[in-house]
Design an enzyme around this catalytic site. Sequence first.
Site, PDB file in Angstrom:
ATOM      1  N   TYR A  87      -6.189 -65.394  42.116  1.00  7.44           N
ATOM      2  CA  TYR A  87      -7.454 -65.898  41.576  1.00  7.44           C
ATOM      3  C   TYR A  87      -8.349 -66.386  42.715  1.00  7.44           C
ATOM      4  CZ  TYR A  87     -10.727 -68.290  38.519  1.00  7.44           C
ATOM      5  OH  TYR A  87     -11.859 -68.673  37.870  1.00  7.44           O
ATOM      6  N   PHE A 128     -36.939 -51.496  39.497  1.00  5.62           N
ATOM      7  CA  PHE A 128     -35.809 -50.859  38.836  1.00  5.62           C
ATOM      8  C   PHE A 128     -35.615 -51.569  37.498  1.00  5.62           C
ATOM      9  CE2 PHE A 128     -31.294 -50.167  37.890  1.00  5.62           C
ATOM     10  CZ  PHE A 128     -31.346 -48.793  37.795  1.00  5.62           C
ATOM     11  N   THR A 129     -35.189 -50.828  36.488  1.00  9.68           N
ATOM     12  CA  THR A 129     -35.158 -51.362  35.109  1.00  9.68           C
ATOM     13  C   THR A 129     -34.490 -52.736  35.005  1.00  9.68           C
ATOM     14  OG1 THR A 129     -33.177 -50.041  34.808  1.00  9.68           O
ATOM     15  CG2 THR A 129     -35.207 -49.141  33.890  1.00  9.68           C
ATOM     16  N   ASP A 153     -32.561 -54.323  48.165  1.00  9.91           N
ATOM     17  CA  ASP A 153     -31.639 -53.745  47.187  1.00  9.91           C
ATOM     18  C   ASP A 153     -31.017 -52.518  47.862  1.00  9.91           C
ATOM     19  OD1 ASP A 153     -30.338 -52.324  45.216  1.00  9.91           O
ATOM     20  OD2 ASP A 153     -31.942 -52.490  43.719  1.00  9.91           O
ATOM     21  N   LYS A 158     -22.479 -47.733  43.227  1.00 10.12           N
ATOM     22  CA  LYS A 158     -23.102 -46.676  44.034  1.00 10.12           C
ATOM     23  C   LYS A 158     -22.682 -46.828  45.493  1.00 10.12           C
ATOM     24  CE  LYS A 158     -26.168 -47.135  40.417  1.00 10.12           C
ATOM     25  NZ  LYS A 158     -27.430 -47.749  40.076  1.00 10.12           N
ATOM     26  N   ARG A 205     -36.105 -40.125  31.957  1.00 13.44           N
ATOM     27  CA  ARG A 205     -36.739 -41.223  32.693  1.00 13.44           C
ATOM     28  C   ARG A 205     -38.243 -41.037  32.527  1.00 13.44           C
ATOM     29  NH1 ARG A 205     -33.036 -45.399  34.327  1.00 13.44           N
ATOM     30  NH2 ARG A 205     -33.487 -45.522  32.134  1.00 13.44           N
ATOM     31  N   PHE A 214     -34.073 -46.705  24.709  1.00 12.24           N
ATOM     32  CA  PHE A 214     -33.541 -45.431  25.216  1.00 12.24           C
ATOM     33  C   PHE A 214     -32.024 -45.371  25.164  1.00 12.24           C
ATOM     34  CE2 PHE A 214     -32.082 -46.887  29.375  1.00 12.24           C
ATOM     35  CZ  PHE A 214     -32.815 -48.050  29.551  1.00 12.24           C
TER      36      PHE A 214
HETATM   37  C1  LIG Z   1     -27.899 -48.975  39.612  1.00 12.63           C
HETATM   38  C2  LIG Z   1     -28.865 -49.792  40.336  1.00 12.63           C
HETATM   39  C3  LIG Z   1     -28.951 -51.175  40.135  1.00 12.63           C
HETATM   40  C4  LIG Z   1     -28.093 -51.895  39.106  1.00 12.63           C
HETATM   41  O1  LIG Z   1     -26.752 -51.796  39.421  1.00 12.63           O
HETATM   42  P1  LIG Z   1     -25.616 -51.852  38.263  1.00 12.63           P
HETATM   43  O2  LIG Z   1     -24.357 -51.863  39.059  1.00 12.63           O
HETATM   44  O3  LIG Z   1     -25.786 -50.641  37.430  1.00 12.63           O
HETATM   45  O4  LIG Z   1     -25.831 -53.094  37.505  1.00 12.63           O
HETATM   46  C5  LIG Z   1     -29.877 -51.876  40.873  1.00 12.63           C
HETATM   47  N1  LIG Z   1     -30.685 -51.260  41.751  1.00 12.63           N
HETATM   48  C6  LIG Z   1     -30.637 -49.939  41.960  1.00 12.63           C
HETATM   49  C7  LIG Z   1     -31.553 -49.309  42.955  1.00 12.63           C
HETATM   50  C8  LIG Z   1     -29.734 -49.150  41.266  1.00 12.63           C
HETATM   51  O5  LIG Z   1     -29.714 -47.820  41.463  1.00 12.63           O
END
Ligand SMILES: *Cc1c(COP(=O)(O)O)cnc(C)c1O
Length: 482
Positions: free
Chosen positions: A80, A132-133, A223, A266, A389, A455
């Site tokens: 932990y 970003f969304t 980011d 990613k 998109r 969506f």
């Molecule tokens: C996917 C993504 C996020 C969010 O990440 P999650 O792991 O899906 O929450 C933020 N910024 C960018 C540029 C992304 O491609």
Amino acid sequence: MAKVAYFSGQKFPLEMHKVRIIQKLTLLPVEDRLKAIEGAGYNTFLLENKDVFLDMLTDSGVNAMSDNQQAAMLVADDAYAGSATFTRLHAKLQEFFGMEYFLPCHQGRAAEHILSRAYVEEGSVVPMNYHFTTMKAHVTACGGELVELLGPEGVAVTSQDPFKGDTELAALEALIKERGAENIPFFRVEAGTNLIGGQPVSLANYRAVYELCSKHGIKVVLDASLLADNLHFIKAREPEFANWSVADITLAIAECADIIYFSARKLGFGRGGGICTNSKEVYSDLRSWVPMFEGFLTYGGMSVREMEAITVGLDETLDEDMINQGPLFIEHFVDEMDQRGIPVITPPGGLGAHIDARGFLDHVDQRQYPSGALAAAVYVASGVRGMERGTLSEQREPDGTEPLAHMELLRLALPRRVFTLSQVQYAIDRIHWLYANRRLVGGLEWIEEPPILRFFYGLLRPVGDWQHALVAKFRQDFGDSL
Ligand SMILES: *Cc1c(COP(=O)(O)O)cnc(C)c1O
């Protein structure tokens, strides 16, 4: 140097890995694909994966792991608090970004949540190259306003601009003057801008933005979720850095940020996320949110196995042969569609190939969701699942009016190290067939429209009865083949 092969004078990307574990795929007959998309309310998010041949919905959490990542997962240290796994990941990030502090969290949007809670309040202005969304949702939920500062080339469908993700400096300067640095908690720069086609940011622009923000005492937040593709593009498209190592380019980008956050779904070929900084003050501003929402400071909601995989995945990200495959496959995908006259976003970016649905279905009104209709039609024609998109991914205004998106895109993501070139070739061939028969495809209308994030869950149906004509033409042209 990117490894490529030439056949009859044409360039082909070359995979510098081999496949050692496989997953069997199925390709349903076109009639069954029609049934599946009808069952999913013409929404590709609601398809079951078993009905999908090539899943190009996203690159999030579906990149293939390497043998070394899998091996590392077996030696994960489950504790932990204070696990050796955390120490290894922390040390790797210190080397990767040259930053001392690291706060783990369960995925990218969790980092966005923490940053927004800590720094954004009613009246804050948060400028960025593009939104970003999930970040937009968090900033606005905290009462902040988002301002996008891309240059005009950024949202052009076709362009020669190698760095469409660059911020327009004059616009940033004007915004600081107009709104006041004290109302800007941070500037956010997104490497490999997701929503405009995975378009990169140049190292020159990272540096210029950092210099300007620092002069005004504004923090820069990077980011880095899509950083790997951006590293490839800086080497390939910014001549000054062509001979730099990927590790040195990464450190040079990191020097242009006060805070770096990332989705490890990613970056690092795993599943998780985190925030890095060199500032003790930032670290203590953010730290208390981690145990409250994510988990203790040495796992942050991630499994230790995934943390081990990310540690190895970050090392692989510094290996050109490992990060070139995605962008080179995408370049091939985009160039081949472009040569066939299919309207695509150019130049090719990272993340995936993006089709311009407004150009593809220029007879479909934007209020009838051309990108959503195209996503459904591509699935019927090929079993390939992409992601809408466009306007469907927007949200209605409080008065019920519907904002139309800047760009109507069908995104065909290429998860890293997953698909072969013949699978990409198959997708191109079917999309080409669909393009020749595009007049058969019509728009979509709502059956059930959820008020938020419509969506993801919304159900739609074709306007008219175009889907049957499309299947009939498919049978006529393809005989009994699938
Ligand atoms: C996917 C993504 C996020 C969010 O990440 P999650 O792991 O899906 O929450 C933020 N910024 C960018 C540029 C992304 O491609």
